[in-house]
Design a protein around this motif. Structure first.
Motif, PDB file in Angstrom:
ATOM      1  N   PHE A   1       3.897  14.050  -9.229  1.00  0.00           N
ATOM      2  CA  PHE A   1       4.803  14.772  -9.023  1.00  0.00           C
ATOM      3  C   PHE A   1       5.321  15.507 -10.142  1.00  0.00           C
ATOM      4  N   LEU A   2       5.814  13.992 -11.246  1.00  0.00           N
ATOM      5  CA  LEU A   2       6.863  14.487 -12.256  1.00  0.00           C
ATOM      6  C   LEU A   2       5.517  14.558 -13.899  1.00  0.00           C
ATOM      7  N   ALA A   3       4.690  14.284 -13.950  1.00  0.00           N
ATOM      8  CA  ALA A   3       3.806  14.315 -14.702  1.00  0.00           C
ATOM      9  C   ALA A   3       2.945  15.234 -14.651  1.00  0.00           C
ATOM     10  N   LEU A   4       2.343  15.974 -13.394  1.00  0.00           N
ATOM     11  CA  LEU A   4       1.934  17.332 -13.175  1.00  0.00           C
ATOM     12  C   LEU A   4       1.663  18.341 -12.102  1.00  0.00           C
ATOM     13  N   GLY A   5       2.937  17.096 -11.264  1.00  0.00           N
ATOM     14  CA  GLY A   5       3.723  18.840  -9.581  1.00  0.00           C
ATOM     15  C   GLY A   5       4.315  19.092 -10.005  1.00  0.00           C
TER      16      GLY A   5
ATOM     17  N   VAL B   1       1.348  -1.007  -0.092  1.00  0.00           N
ATOM     18  CA  VAL B   1      -0.167   0.460   0.086  1.00  0.00           C
ATOM     19  C   VAL B   1       0.297   1.184  -0.264  1.00  0.00           C
ATOM     20  N   VAL B   2       2.046   0.640   0.580  1.00  0.00           N
ATOM     21  CA  VAL B   2       2.690   2.350   1.464  1.00  0.00           C
ATOM     22  C   VAL B   2       3.331   2.429  -0.623  1.00  0.00           C
ATOM     23  N   LEU B   3       3.710   2.101  -0.464  1.00  0.00           N
ATOM     24  CA  LEU B   3       4.584   1.716  -2.375  1.00  0.00           C
ATOM     25  C   LEU B   3       3.747   1.968  -3.145  1.00  0.00           C
ATOM     26  N   GLY B   4       2.463   1.955  -3.624  1.00  0.00           N
ATOM     27  CA  GLY B   4       1.316   1.949  -4.451  1.00  0.00           C
ATOM     28  C   GLY B   4       1.310   3.712  -3.974  1.00  0.00           C
ATOM     29  N   ILE B   5       1.098   4.218  -2.930  1.00  0.00           N
ATOM     30  CA  ILE B   5       0.485   5.927  -2.214  1.00  0.00           C
ATOM     31  C   ILE B   5       2.413   6.401  -2.690  1.00  0.00           C
ATOM     32  N   LEU B   6       3.193   5.994  -2.638  1.00  0.00           N
ATOM     33  CA  LEU B   6       4.608   6.770  -3.195  1.00  0.00           C
ATOM     34  C   LEU B   6       5.044   6.741  -4.607  1.00  0.00           C
ATOM     35  N   ALA B   7       4.555   4.940  -5.257  1.00  0.00           N
ATOM     36  CA  ALA B   7       4.202   5.040  -6.659  1.00  0.00           C
ATOM     37  C   ALA B   7       3.348   6.418  -7.302  1.00  0.00           C
ATOM     38  N   ALA B   8       2.269   6.275  -6.440  1.00  0.00           N
ATOM     39  CA  ALA B   8       1.018   7.475  -7.399  1.00  0.00           C
ATOM     40  C   ALA B   8       1.254   8.505  -7.080  1.00  0.00           C
TER      41      ALA B   8
ATOM     42  N   ALA C   1      14.779  25.376 -23.458  1.00  0.00           N
ATOM     43  CA  ALA C   1      15.642  23.606 -22.735  1.00  0.00           C
ATOM     44  C   ALA C   1      14.487  23.655 -21.742  1.00  0.00           C
ATOM     45  N   SER C   2      14.659  22.386 -20.968  1.00  0.00           N
ATOM     46  CA  SER C   2      13.384  21.412 -20.398  1.00  0.00           C
ATOM     47  C   SER C   2      14.281  21.872 -18.762  1.00  0.00           C
ATOM     48  N   GLN C   3      13.363  22.525 -17.851  1.00  0.00           N
ATOM     49  CA  GLN C   3      13.436  21.833 -16.454  1.00  0.00           C
ATOM     50  C   GLN C   3      12.284  21.367 -15.866  1.00  0.00           C
ATOM     51  N   ARG C   4      12.612  21.071 -14.981  1.00  0.00           N
ATOM     52  CA  ARG C   4      11.950  20.481 -14.033  1.00  0.00           C
ATOM     53  C   ARG C   4      10.882  22.174 -13.057  1.00  0.00           C
ATOM     54  N   ARG C   5      10.127  22.128 -12.967  1.00  0.00           N
ATOM     55  CA  ARG C   5       9.413  23.403 -12.150  1.00  0.00           C
ATOM     56  C   ARG C   5       9.754  23.424 -10.872  1.00  0.00           C
ATOM     57  N   PHE C   6      10.120  22.480  -9.805  1.00  0.00           N
ATOM     58  CA  PHE C   6      10.394  22.495  -8.715  1.00  0.00           C
ATOM     59  C   PHE C   6      12.093  23.640  -9.063  1.00  0.00           C
ATOM     60  N   LEU C   7      12.851  22.981 -10.307  1.00  0.00           N
ATOM     61  CA  LEU C   7      14.241  24.013  -9.418  1.00  0.00           C
ATOM     62  C   LEU C   7      14.375  24.852 -10.054  1.00  0.00           C
TER      63      LEU C   7
END
Length: 710
Positions: A439-443, A427-434, A497-503
Motif C-alpha cells: 500500500f505504501l510502496a506501490l499502491g 500470520v495475520v500480522l505478516g499479511i497486514l505487514a505485506a 510537493a509529495s503527496q500520498r496518492r489516495f489523498l
C-alpha cells in the motif's frame, strides 16, 4: 485657558454659511481650534481650521479628506466624533464633537505621578477607544495626553483622529508623523506604522502617568526621537520606588522596540490590562502616586466584584488648561470636578466547571475520588510537599486504575491453544505487514510528486495527475486576475510537493478576474460620485467640465463606461461634470433707443427691464437708454438687465439780458445750464447787451443763447 484674541478676524464670522465662530481655544503647529456653533443644528462644535500653508497644499487636503471619511465612520463613546470637513479657497477645516472639559495633560500637570489604580482607571477607556479604532481599520499615530479629552460629565475620549491613516492604506514613508515624545521607533525609522505604533505611544503615556515625566529627554527633538529607537524605556519603579512589578512589566511589554513583541492591537492590550488590574492587590493599586494630600481618590477599577455596576474615579480640580498644542482643547470652568466612568465591560470570574476533563476521576467515576483512597493529602503534607489540584487529580486517577487491575489469575490457560492463537496472530500480522508494504510502496498510499498543471485546462490537468496515480481530484473555483477562466491556477498541495496518492489533489480553477458593476453616478455631486466609485472598487478617471444650462455646477452630467457594465478592480471611470450655465457677457446699450436696446439684449438670451423712473439728459435724446444695470460683466441665460430711459433735456426759462453787461449776462445764463455765444457789434466798446436770441420763453438745458454786445 487660552484667551480669545480680540483682533482674530475669524471670531464672529460664519464658515460655509453654517459654523459661527465664537471664540479661539488653542493654536498648534498645523491648525487653530475654535469654539463654534452649528447654526443649522443649533449645537456647539469644535472647529479645527488648518493653517493657510496647509490649506493650499492639495496633496495634504486630499489625504486629510480621505482620512476624515474613514475616521467619520468610527462611532465610539471613547472617541471624539468627526461631524464634517470642508476645503475651499479660504479655509480647510474639520468639524468635531465639542468636549466641554480638559485634557489628560492638565491632569498630569496638576497631579504629577498617579497611583496604578488612577493610571489604569484613565488608561482603560483610552485603550478601549483605540481597540474600536483598530477594529475599524484606523491607526491614530499621535497618541499623547494632549489628545485625550475629559468632559465635565466624566467621559474620556481620544481626539485628533482626523490626521490618522487607514490601516489598509498605510505605506512606508519618510514623513515623521506623531509627537516626538511619544513616537514609536518604527515611525522614526520610516518603516510605516500600524496599530502596534499606537500601543507604543500608549505605553509612553502610561509611564508618564505613573512617574509624572516622559522617559526620554534631549536638547533637540531628533535626540529624543533617536532615544526611542536606541534606548529601552526604563522601569517606572526606578523613578517611583514601590510600584508593583506588574506595572513595570506592562510598560516594558507596550514599549518593546520590535512591534512584533508588543500587543497586536488595542483589543489585545485591553484584555491584558484588565487581567493585570484584577491580579493587583489594593495595596499595590494604591502604591506610588503624588504625596500631596489633596491628590484625587480613584474608585475601584475592573478588578472590583461582579456586582459593582458603576465604577468612577474623581479627578479633582484642574487649574490650568494646556495651550499651544495641535489638539482639540476645550476650555471650561477649571473649578469643576469631573468623574471618569467605569469601563463598559468590567472583569468577572466565570464559575468553575463541574467537570473539566472527560477522564476526570473525581466526576467521571461514581463513588471514586480522592476521599475513596484515604486522606492522601496528609501523606504529602507530612513529606513537606503540597499537591496542586491538577496533581491531586492525576494521583487519584492513577490509584483508580490500580484499583481496577486484578491482582490474581482466576484460571490456567491451555498451552496448545495458546500456541495456535500465537501462530494465527503472527500470520495475520505478516499479511497486514505485506499489505501495508504494498500500500505504501506501490499502491494508493505511495508517495507521488504533484505535477505542474498551472494554466492547463481541467481536462489536461486531470490527465497529468492521473498519470502520477492521483484519482481523487476535487476542484474549487477561485477568482484570478491573470489566469483565464476555466484553467487551473494552482493545486493543493502545490506543484513539486509529495503527496500520498489516495489523498488526492485539489485543483483551483480560475473563474477569471473579479468583476464589479459600474454604479450610477450621473446626477450626483462629484465628491459623492467619487465615493461611490471607490466603494464599488473602481477608480475616478478623467474629469471633463462642460457648461450646462439646466444642471447646477459640480453635478456629474455623464459617465464612461455607463452604469450596469462590469469591469476589473481599479478600472477608471471618466466623468463629465457641469460648470453650470454658460456665462453671457453683458453688452453696453447706452444711447440706443428703447426698442434697439431690448432687441440686442434678447438676442443674447438676456431679459431687458425698464426702470420706472426716467431722467433728463442734455445729451441723450428722449426715449433712448441713459444708463443700465449691470453695466458690464457676465450673466447667465435669463439674466435681467435694467434700463433707465432718458426724458431728453430739461426745459429752462430764458431770462431777458438786454441792457446788462455782457460778463454778468454770460455768467447768469451759464448758471442756468445754457451755453452762451457772444457777438460784438462795432467792436463791443461799451460791453452792453443790445440784442439776445432767443429772448424770453423756454429753451432746452444746454442749448446756445446768442448775445450781441455793443
Amino acid at each position: 485657558m487660552v484667551q480669545d484674541v480680540p483682533n482674530d478676524p475669524l471670531i464672529g464670522s460664519t464658515i460655509d454659511d453654517r459654523y459661527l465662530v465664537l471664540s479661539k481655544v488653542a493654536r498648534g503647529g498645523m491648525s487653530t481650534v475654535y469654539l463654534a456653533k452649528d447654526v443649522r443644528l443649533n449645537r456647539n462644535i469644535a472647529l479645527k481650521i488648518l493653517h493657510p500653508h496647509l490649506a493650499t497644499d492639495n496633496a495634504f487636503i486630499e489625504r486629510l479628506q480621505r482620512e476624515a471619511w474613514s475616521a467619520a465612520s468610527l462611532s465610539h463613546p471613547h472617541v471624539v466624533q468627526i461631524h464634517d470637513h470642508g476645503a475651499g479657497a479660504a479655509h480647510a477645516y474639520l468639524v468635531l464633537e465639542y468636549i466641554d472639559g480638559h485634557t489628560l495633560r492638565d491632569v498630569i500637570n496638576k497631579e504629577h505621578a498617579l497611583t496604578p489604580r488612577q493610571a489604569l482607571d484613565l488608561l482603560d477607556p483610552i485603550v478601549e477607544g483605540l481597540a474600536a479604532a483598530h477594529a475599524a481599520g484606523l491607526v491614530h499615530r499621535d497618541v499623547k495626553p494632549e489628545n485625550v479629552l475629559i468632559s465635565r460629565s466624566g467621559w474620556v475620549k481620544i481626539g485628533d483622529f482626523g490626521l490618522s491613516r487607514a490601516v489598509t492604506t498605510t505605506t512606508n514613508t519618510g514623513t515623521l508623523l506623531g509627537t516626538v515624545g511619544y513616537i514609536a521607533p518604527e515611525l522614526v525609522n520610516g518603516e510605516g506604522g500600524d496599530a502596534r505604533s499606537d500601543i507604543y505611544s500608549a505605553g509612553i503615556m502610561l509611564y508618564e502617568l505613573l512617574t509624572g515625566e516622559q522617559p526620554f529627554h534631549g536638547q533637540v527633538p531628533i535626540a529624543v526621537a533617536m532615544a526611542h529607537v536606541r534606548d529601552a524605556v526604563p522601569a517606572p519603579s526606578t523613578i517611583v520606588p514601590g510600584l508593583p512589578a506588574e506595572m513595570d512589566e506592562l510598560v516594558r511589554y507596550m514599549t518593546e522596540k520590535d512591534p512584533d513583541n508588543r500587543p497586536a492591537n488595542g483589543a489585545s492590550l485591553l484584555e491584558d490590562l484588565r487581567h493585570i488590574w484584577a491580579t493587583l492587590t489594593p495595596a499595590e493599586l494604591d502604591a506610588g502616586g503624588s504625596k500631596d494630600s489633596s491628590a484625587p481618590e480613584f474608585a475601584a477599577g475592573p478588578s472590583a466584584a461582579a456586582d459593582t455596576a458603576a465604577l468612577t474615579s474623581a479627578l479633582g480640580r484642574v487649574e490650568d488648561q494646556a495651550a499651544g498644542t495641535d489638539v482639540i482643547e476645550i476650555s471650561g470652568d477649571s473649578r469643576a470636578t469631573t468623574v471618569i466612568t467605569a469601563p463598559t465591560y468590567p472583569t468577572s470570574i466565570l464559575p468553575a466547571s463541574s467537570r473539566l476533563y472527560v477522564d476526570d476521576t473525581e466526576s467521571a467515576v461514581p463513588g471514586v475520588g480522592p476521599d475513596a483512597f484515604g486522606d492522601y493529602d496528609s501523606d504529602d503534607a507530612a513529606s513537606g510537599q503540597a499537591l496542586s489540584k491538577r496533581e491531586a487529580r492525576a494521583e487519584a486517577k492513577t490509584r483508580a486504575k490500580a484499583a481496577a487491575q486484578p491482582t490474581k489469575t482466576l484460571g490456567t490457560g491451555h498451552p496448545r491453544r495458546r500456541a495456535i492463537i500465537w501462530v494465527a496472530v503472527v500470520v495475520v500480522l505478516g499479511i497486514l505487514a505485506a499489505f501495508a508494504g504494498w500500500f505504501l510502496a506501490l499502491g494508493p498510499g505511495a508517495l507521488a510528486t504533484v505535477p505542474d498543471v498551472h494554466n492547463k485546462s481541467v481536462t489536461q490537468a486531470q490527465k497529468l495527475l492521473n498519470e502520477q496515480g492521483f484519482e481523487r481530484l476535487p476542484t474549487t473555483d477561485v477568482f484570478d486576475e491573470l489566469v483565464a477562466a476555466g484553467t487551473v491556477v494552482d493545486t493543493d498541495p502545490a506543484a513539486g510537493a509529495s503527496q500520498r496518492r489516495f489523498l488526492g489533489v485539489t485543483m483551483h480553477v480560475s473563474r477569471g478576474p473579479v468583476l464589479y458593476n459600474v454604479p450610477q453616478v450621473a446626477g450626483k455631486p462629484l465628491p459623492e460620485a467619487t465615493t461611490a466609485l471607490t466603494d464599488a472598487h473602481l477608480a475616478l478617471g478623467t474629469v471633463a467640465e462642460a457648461f450646462d444650462e439646466k444642471v447646477p455646477a459640480g453635478i456629474v452630467l455623464s459617465q464612461d463606461p455607463p452604469t450596469g457594465t462590469e469591469f476589473r478592480n481599479g478600472t477608471k471611470v471618466n466623468l463629465a461634470v457641469s460648470k453650470g450655465p454658460t456665462p453671457i457677457p453683458v453688452p453696453s446699450v447706452v444711447g440706443k433707443t428703447d426698442a434697439a436696446a431690448k432687441t440686442a439684449l434678447k438676442d443674447l438670451g438676456l431679459v431687458p427691464a425698464i426702470a420706472p423712473e426716467q431722467l433728463n439728459s442734455p445729451t441723450v435724446p428722449a426715449g433712448s437708454v441713459l444708463s443700465q444695470t449691470p453695466e458690464s460683466g457676465n450673466l447667465t441665460a435669463g439674466g435681467t438687465v435694467t434700463l433707465t430711459l432718458s426724458k431728453g433735456p430739461k426745459m429752462v426759462k430764458v431770462p431777458d439780458m438786454v441792457g446788462k453787461q455782457a460778463g454778468a449776462a454770460t455768467a447768469e445764463l451759464k448758471a442756468l445750464g445754457f451755453n452762451v455765444s457772444v457777438e460784438n457789434l462795432l467792436g463791443g466798446f461799451f460791453g452792453t447787451v443790445r440784442f439776445q436770441d432767443p429772448q424770453g420763453g423756454e429753451a432746452p438745458e444746454g442749448s446756445i443763447i446768442t448775445l450781441k454786445v455793443i
